[in-house]
Enzyme design. Structure first.
Site, short mmCIF file in Angstrom:
data_model
loop_
_atom_site.label_atom_id
_atom_site.label_comp_id
_atom_site.label_asym_id
_atom_site.label_seq_id
_atom_site.Cartn_x
_atom_site.Cartn_y
_atom_site.Cartn_z
N HIS A 216 0.83 -1.22 0.00
CA HIS A 216 0.00 0.00 0.00
C HIS A 216 0.86 1.27 0.00
O HIS A 216 2.03 1.24 0.38
CB HIS A 216 -0.91 0.00 1.23
N GLU B 288 -2.84 -7.15 7.53
CA GLU B 288 -1.56 -7.13 8.23
C GLU B 288 -1.63 -7.88 9.56
O GLU B 288 -2.71 -8.13 10.10
CB GLU B 288 -1.13 -5.67 8.43
#
Lengths: 224, 213
Positions: B8, B84
């Site tokens: 990201h 994550e």
């Protein structure tokens, strides 16, 4: 410390698609152009290179000299421990010829790959030992902030890369070493250990598609 | 089949803290710009994706949306398994704070670094299992001509790399993944399993200009 790993340009042996090992064919014209293109690309990056280490085989040495010409005065040091795997009886053979002569060649388990002692060549351990020697020599020869370039072969660079970037060192770390691919590693200290991180890996296909080639005399694992 | 693993863009969490796991920070303006730049580069390179996956966390999803906006086929599949690490008690702490509160944290052997279970976070095996489950599903569903995008996080992308590219799996690999870097993997079958090969690793700052021949 940054370490730039560079695989040699397209050689006569790559064109003939045979296992080169210790055989010493020179670069092709395209290989020389590839090295010049990479040299120009690196030259634009304002690198301060303390030394270039190269395998003494022609295809690597010539690649190093051509790249060095774009970087200003840089010492090019022959490093016999960077030479390609000794492939024993496989040297000079194409993959087809090798599998005819040694029908189980491609069927070896992954744990046997990178070990050519069964064919009269070098064992995995021998290769590890000489690259270990190279690593400690380089580390004692340069201050921690020095940057170096290492020009060598698919097999020897592959062993260096996985030794530096994996903990514990994996037997395999699949990376495509195309001709004149360049990888940047950076050294870091973590919990008292020296580790290296792969920062980028740029093959010629990203900077100069016309010149790129993926020729390799053998593959991990074989393409078929 | 080629897989493009993308981390990201810069998030608010990247600016302020060290351990950013499940906390759902948005992209910064710079992060938005990064994702747009990468999407445009993919499309000028003629790289188009048959399928696009992203982590459910907003920093990954927004990055994926910005990339998808430059693609012909814009459907995104959100997959929980690529989100994550849960960093537990460390979540949101900077390195100095973390060191003060948990003095042992940085003295652990390298091989334990990916395991946050001693701090109330996710264990190494738990993260590895969910990432591997995702990777295996990808392998089963897609044919060799497809190009797949996966937008996720520094931690889960590294685990995917370990699974596909390193044998036997090392506990850690040193591969740096700055915001919006791309790792292109070639995948192929070999004796009943699928192996990946790193073809390139391209941080955003190294994006080649369109005509650099």
């Amino acid at each position: 410390m940054a370490i730039y790993l560079v695989r040699h340009g397209l050689s006569e042996g790559n064109l003939g698609k045979y296992f080169q090992g210790h055989l010493d064919p020179p670069l092709t014209d395209q290989g020389r152009q590839q090295a010049a293109a990479l040299g120009q690309w690196l030259g634009k990056r304002d690198l301060t290179i303390s030394a270039m280490y190269t395998s003494p085989l022609k295809r690597a040495r010539q690649t190093a000299e051509i790249i060095g010409a774009s970087l200003g005065p840089t010492a090019i040091i022959d490093e016999p421990d960077l030479i390609e795997y000794h492939g024993g009886q496989l040297e000079g053979l194409t993959l087809d010829e090798a599998t005819k002569l040694f029908p189980d060649y491609l069927d070896r388990p992954l744990a046997k790959r990178g070990d050519f002692s069964a064919y009269g060549g070098e064992s995995y351990q021998q290769m590890q030992q000489r690259l270990e020697r190279f690593i400690s020599r380089v580390q004692s020869a340069h201050p921690p902030d020095a940057d170096i370039i290492v020009v060598a072969h698919g097999g020897s660079l592959y062993q260096l890369l996985k030794r530096w970037c994996g903990w514990p060192t994996p037997r395999h770390f699949f990376v495509r070493f195309s001709n004149c691919v360049c990888l940047k590693l950076e050294r870091r200290e973590i919990v008292g250990q020296t580790v290296h991180e792969l920062c980028w890996m740029i093959p010629l296909e990203l900077t100069n598609q016309e010149l790129s080639s993926t020729a390799r005399e053998y593959q991990y694992p074989p393409a078929d | 089949m080629a897989i493009y693993l993308v981390r990201h863009g810069e998030s608010v969490g990247n600016l302020n803290s060290f351990f950013v796991g499940r906390t759902d920070y948005p992209l910064t303006d710079h992060g938005i710009q990064q994702a747009r730049q990468l999407g445009q580069w993919f499309s000028t390179q003629g790289i188009s994706f048959n399928t696009m996956y992203c982590s459910p966390l907003i920093r990954a999803r927004h990055t994926a949306e910005l990339i998808a906006a430059t693609q012909a086929e814009q459907t995104l599949i959100i997959d929980q398994r690529m989100q994550e690490f849960d960093c537990g008690l460390l979540e949101g702490l900077g390195p100095e704070e973390a060191k003060q509160q948990y003095p042992d944290l940085f003295n652990r052997p390298l091989e334990e670094w990916g395991d946050l279970s001693p701090y109330g976070g996710e264990s190494y095996d738990r993260v590895m299992n969910r990432v591997v489950e995702f990777c295996r599903e990808l392998e089963q569903h897609y044919d060799p001509d497809q190009e797949i995008l996966v937008v996720a996080h520094g931690g889960t992308l590294l685990f995917a790399l370990v699974y596909w590219c390193a044998l036997p799996h090392p506990r850690l690999i040193g591969v740096r993944t700055p915001n919006c870097c791309t790792i292109k993997l070639g995948l192929r079958g070999w004796r009943g399993r699928t192996l990946g090969q790193i073809e390139w690793l391209l941080p955003l700052k190294m994006l080649p200009a369109p005509n650099t021949t």
